[in-house]
Scaffold this motif. Structure first.
Motif, PDB file in Angstrom:
ATOM      1  N   PRO B 121       0.833  -1.210   0.000  1.00 43.20           N
ATOM      2  CA  PRO B 121       0.000   0.000   0.000  1.00 43.20           C
ATOM      3  C   PRO B 121       0.867   1.259   0.000  1.00 43.20           C
ATOM      4  N   THR B 122       0.313   2.359  -0.522  1.00 42.11           N
ATOM      5  CA  THR B 122       1.065   3.622  -0.544  1.00 42.11           C
ATOM      6  C   THR B 122       0.508   4.649   0.427  1.00 42.11           C
ATOM      7  N   VAL B 123      -0.657   4.376   0.972  1.00 45.51           N
ATOM      8  CA  VAL B 123      -1.205   5.276   1.993  1.00 45.51           C
ATOM      9  C   VAL B 123      -1.764   4.473   3.159  1.00 45.51           C
ATOM     10  N   ASP B 124      -1.842   5.107   4.316  1.00 49.29           N
ATOM     11  CA  ASP B 124      -2.357   4.439   5.512  1.00 49.29           C
ATOM     12  C   ASP B 124      -3.875   4.653   5.613  1.00 49.29           C
ATOM     13  N   PRO B 125      -4.511   4.140   6.665  1.00 49.26           N
ATOM     14  CA  PRO B 125      -5.981   4.247   6.727  1.00 49.26           C
ATOM     15  C   PRO B 125      -6.492   5.682   6.848  1.00 49.26           C
ATOM     16  N   HIS B 126      -5.608   6.626   7.144  1.00 49.43           N
ATOM     17  CA  HIS B 126      -6.032   8.026   7.238  1.00 49.43           C
ATOM     18  C   HIS B 126      -5.607   8.821   6.010  1.00 49.43           C
ATOM     19  N   GLY B 127      -5.133   8.096   4.994  1.00 49.61           N
ATOM     20  CA  GLY B 127      -4.738   8.743   3.746  1.00 49.61           C
ATOM     21  C   GLY B 127      -3.331   9.307   3.759  1.00 49.61           C
ATOM     22  N   SER B 128      -2.598   9.126   4.839  1.00 54.48           N
ATOM     23  CA  SER B 128      -1.219   9.627   4.878  1.00 54.48           C
ATOM     24  C   SER B 128      -0.323   8.695   4.089  1.00 54.48           C
ATOM     25  N   PRO B 129       0.650   9.238   3.362  1.00 48.32           N
ATOM     26  CA  PRO B 129       1.494   8.394   2.525  1.00 48.32           C
ATOM     27  C   PRO B 129       2.428   7.513   3.356  1.00 48.32           C
ATOM     28  N   ILE B 130       2.659   6.305   2.902  1.00 47.50           N
ATOM     29  CA  ILE B 130       3.600   5.388   3.552  1.00 47.50           C
ATOM     30  C   ILE B 130       4.944   5.532   2.861  1.00 47.50           C
ATOM     31  N   PRO B 131       5.982   5.971   3.571  1.00 43.06           N
ATOM     32  CA  PRO B 131       7.310   6.072   2.944  1.00 43.06           C
ATOM     33  C   PRO B 131       7.745   4.714   2.394  1.00 43.06           C
ATOM     34  N   ASP B 132       8.513   4.707   1.311  1.00 37.69           N
ATOM     35  CA  ASP B 132       8.959   3.428   0.749  1.00 37.69           C
ATOM     36  C   ASP B 132      10.156   2.888   1.540  1.00 37.69           C
ATOM     37  N   LYS B 133      10.682   1.729   1.112  1.00 36.81           N
ATOM     38  CA  LYS B 133      11.770   1.076   1.855  1.00 36.81           C
ATOM     39  C   LYS B 133      13.031   1.927   1.941  1.00 36.81           C
ATOM     40  N   GLN B 134      13.162   2.863   1.000  1.00 36.60           N
ATOM     41  CA  GLN B 134      14.329   3.763   1.022  1.00 36.60           C
ATOM     42  C   GLN B 134      14.057   5.003   1.862  1.00 36.60           C
ATOM     43  N   GLY B 135      12.851   5.083   2.409  1.00 31.14           N
ATOM     44  CA  GLY B 135      12.512   6.242   3.218  1.00 31.14           C
ATOM     45  C   GLY B 135      12.044   7.437   2.404  1.00 31.14           C
ATOM     46  N   ARG B 136      11.752   7.194   1.128  1.00 32.43           N
ATOM     47  CA  ARG B 136      11.246   8.287   0.294  1.00 32.43           C
ATOM     48  C   ARG B 136       9.738   8.390   0.489  1.00 32.43           C
ATOM     49  N   ILE B 137       9.267   9.626   0.537  1.00 31.01           N
ATOM     50  CA  ILE B 137       7.842   9.821   0.754  1.00 31.01           C
ATOM     51  C   ILE B 137       7.270  10.606  -0.412  1.00 31.01           C
ATOM     52  N   GLN B 138       6.153  10.128  -0.938  1.00 26.63           N
ATOM     53  CA  GLN B 138       5.601  10.848  -2.081  1.00 26.63           C
ATOM     54  C   GLN B 138       4.748  12.009  -1.581  1.00 26.63           C
ATOM     55  N   GLU B 139       4.887  13.131  -2.225  1.00 18.85           N
ATOM     56  CA  GLU B 139       4.107  14.308  -1.852  1.00 18.85           C
ATOM     57  C   GLU B 139       2.713  14.183  -2.449  1.00 18.85           C
ATOM     58  N   LEU B 140       1.737  14.149  -1.585  1.00 17.47           N
ATOM     59  CA  LEU B 140       0.359  14.122  -2.066  1.00 17.47           C
ATOM     60  C   LEU B 140      -0.147  15.558  -2.000  1.00 17.47           C
ATOM     61  N   HIS B 141      -0.628  16.063  -3.135  1.00 16.55           N
ATOM     62  CA  HIS B 141      -1.023  17.470  -3.147  1.00 16.55           C
ATOM     63  C   HIS B 141      -2.529  17.578  -3.114  1.00 16.55           C
ATOM     64  N   TYR B 142      -3.052  17.237  -1.937  1.00 19.44           N
ATOM     65  CA  TYR B 142      -4.481  17.367  -1.755  1.00 19.44           C
ATOM     66  C   TYR B 142      -4.792  18.793  -1.350  1.00 19.44           C
ATOM     67  N   LYS B 143      -6.064  19.108  -1.443  1.00 16.81           N
ATOM     68  CA  LYS B 143      -6.523  20.446  -1.151  1.00 16.81           C
ATOM     69  C   LYS B 143      -7.381  20.383   0.096  1.00 16.81           C
ATOM     70  N   ASN B 144      -7.368  21.428   0.838  1.00 16.15           N
ATOM     71  CA  ASN B 144      -8.220  21.552   2.002  1.00 16.15           C
ATOM     72  C   ASN B 144      -9.668  21.683   1.537  1.00 16.15           C
ATOM     73  N   LEU B 145     -10.555  20.929   2.140  1.00 20.64           N
ATOM     74  CA  LEU B 145     -11.966  21.047   1.739  1.00 20.64           C
ATOM     75  C   LEU B 145     -12.461  22.484   1.923  1.00 20.64           C
ATOM     76  N   SER B 146     -11.940  23.159   2.932  1.00 24.68           N
ATOM     77  CA  SER B 146     -12.405  24.533   3.218  1.00 24.68           C
ATOM     78  C   SER B 146     -12.131  25.497   2.060  1.00 24.68           C
ATOM     79  N   LEU B 147     -11.258  25.074   1.127  1.00 27.58           N
ATOM     80  CA  LEU B 147     -10.939  25.942  -0.013  1.00 27.58           C
ATOM     81  C   LEU B 147     -11.791  25.638  -1.239  1.00 27.58           C
ATOM     82  N   ALA B 148     -12.604  24.596  -1.140  1.00 31.04           N
ATOM     83  CA  ALA B 148     -13.423  24.223  -2.304  1.00 31.04           C
ATOM     84  C   ALA B 148     -14.586  25.203  -2.490  1.00 31.04           C
ATOM     85  N   GLN B 149     -15.110  25.204  -3.686  1.00 29.86           N
ATOM     86  CA  GLN B 149     -16.194  26.133  -4.043  1.00 29.86           C
ATOM     87  C   GLN B 149     -17.535  25.393  -4.081  1.00 29.86           C
TER      88      GLN B 149
END
Lengths: 219, 219
Positions: B121-149
Motif C-alpha cells: 500500500p502507498t497510503v495508511d488508513p487516514h490517507g497519509s502516505p507510507i514512505p517506501d523502503k528507502q525512506g522516500r515519501i511521495q508528496e500528495l497534493h491534496y486540497k483543504n476542503l475549506s478551499l473548495a467552491q
DNA sequence: GTATAAAGTTAGAGGAATCTAACAAATAAA
DNA sequence: TTTATTTGTTAGATTCCTCTAACTTTATAC
C-alpha cells in the motif's frame, strides 16, 4: 505494572519453574544474559512488588501474582507465535525472536483480536500450551519419544526444545506436529530410534533428538 | 541504532517538518510530553549521532540520515495501521495507539510480510502516505476542503488530523476516505459548508472540520 | 528602545538497569 | 574436616532518560 525488563525476568522464571519450583540466581543470570549482581538487585525490586519470594542465598520462587503475571506474558508470546505462523505465513523456526518483542506490547485488544482470528488456540506452533486469559495453564502430559517402545504408534505433539537449530533440523526431516510415527526399532547401544512417518520409510533419530520430541501414544 | 526514545523524537520531528523545516525545542517538548531541558539534552545526543542539526538557541532540523531513519519509523507505523485495519478488522480510530508501540519492533521480516499481505500500500488508513523502503515519501497534493467552491465535486482523500476524537466524529457522520462529496453551499459568515455524500442529502460541516478534510477535485 | 514575557540553557539530582571488583556464604572435594 | 570451588552479595560506577530550579538569551509589547 512490570517494565519490559521485569516482564523478561518473570517470563524466564515462569519457564524455568515448569520443571522445579525454585530457581537459583545463577540460572536466571545465564538465561537472561546478564550478570548475577544485576539479577540480585532486580530480584530485590521484584520482591517489593510481590512478584517473587526471595531470601538471601536462597533460590527464587514466583508468588501467585507473579505466576499469573508471567503466564499472561507467555500467553501473549505464544498467541503471537501462533499468529505469525498461521496468519502471516512464517516458519515455526522464525517466530520466537519476533514474538519476544511483540509480547511486551500493552494493547489488550491486539492480542484479543489475534486470539479470535486464530479461533482461540490452546497450543502454540511448538505444541506448548497457551495460558488462558486468567493465566491458567493446562498441564499436557506428553511422553518423551525416547521412552517409547519398538512397535508403538505415536503422534508427535510438542517439542521440548524450540531453538531454531532444532526446528531447522526437524524441517530438514519433514517432521511436523500432528504426524503419526511408527517406532520400528530402538538401538540399545546409543538409544537411537528408527521410525517411519509420512513418506519416509525409515529415519534414524538420535537419543538427543528423541528426548526433545514429545508424543502421545495412539491407543 | 536509535533507542525507542530516540525513535520517538525522530518521528515527531519528521511529522512536524512536513510543514516547515525547523522545529523549536518547545514544540518538541509539548509533542513528546517531556520538559524542555530533557529535549535539549536529548537533541545534543542526537546531534552527535548525526540525526539532527542543532545550534544553541536555534530550532532543530533533521539531517538527511535523520530524515531517512525517521521515515522508516513512520513507514513501520503506517504499515502497521494499515494492517490493523485491513487485516485485523480494527477501526481507524483505534489503531494509532497500537501502532505507536509496534513501530519500535526490530524485525524487518515482520513489516515486509505485512507490506506483502497488504499488496504494498502507498497510503495508511487516514490517507497519509507510507514512505517506501528507502525512506522516500511521495508528496500528495491534496486540497483543504475549506478551499473548495460551491458546486465542486471532490473525493475525500486524506485527513489532516487523525485524533480519535476527530475519527469518531467522522464515523458518526459516516464519512470515509474515497467518498465523493458534492459541495452544495458555503456559508460566508462562519465558513461552514453544506455537502452531500452517500445516502446523506445535506450535512453541514464546520470550518474546523473542513480544514481537516483533504480532498481532490473530480474533473 | 527599554521592559516584560517567552523560549532556551545549565546545573544538579534521581530512578532504572546494567557493569566490575572485592568479599562472604554455601557446597563439593580431598 | 579442612580446603577449594562455586554461588551469591555488596559497594561503587556508568549510561540513559527524565526532572526541577535557577539563569540567560531572544522575542514581544509598550
Amino acid at each position: 505494572m512490570a517494565s519490559s525488563t521485569e516482564e523478561n525476568y518473570l517470563k524466564v522464571l515462569f519457564n524455568l519453574t515448569q520443571e522445579k519450583t525454585e530457581v537459583p540466581i545463577s540460572e536466571l543470570a545465564t538465561h537472561l544474559g546478564v550478570s548475577m549482581p544485576t539479577v540480585n538487585s532486580m530480584i530485590k525490586n521484584m520482591q517489593k512488588n510481590d512478584w517473587v519470594i526471595y531470601e538471601k542465598y536462597k533460590p527464587v520462587t514466583l508468588t501467585e501474582i507473579g505466576k499469573k503475571t508471567a503466564a499472561l506474558i507467555v500467553r501473549k508470546h505464544r498467541l503471537t507465535e501462533m499468529f505469525l505462523v498461521n496468519k502471516m505465513g512464517f516458519g515455526w523456526e522464525e517466530v520466537h525472536e519476533i514474538a519476544e518483542q511483540i509480547e511486551h506490547i500493552h494493547a489488550k485488544k491486539f492480542f484479543e483480536r489475534m486470539d479470535e482470528m486464530l479461533g482461540f488456540p490452546t497450543v502454540d506452533p511448538h505444541g506448548s500450551p497457551i495460558p488462558d486469559k486468567q493465566g491458567r495453564i493446562q498441564e499436557l502430559h506428553y511422553k518423551n519419544l525416547s521412552l517409547a517402545q519398538a512397535g508403538n504408534q505415536v503422534i508427535l505433539s510438542a517439542l521440548a526444545d524450540s531453538s531454531s537449530d532444532f526446528l531447522e533440523f526437524l524441517n530438514s526431516r519433514e517432521l511436523k506436529l500432528g504426524m503419526e510415527l511408527k517406532i520400528l526399532s530402538r538401538e540399545p547401544y546409543d538409544s537411537s530410534m528408527t521410525v517411519s512417518y509420512g513418506d519416509r520409510k525409515s529415519e534414524t533419530l538420535s537419543e538427543k533428538v528423541c528426548e526433545k520430541l514429545l508424543v502421545r501414544l495412539v491407543e
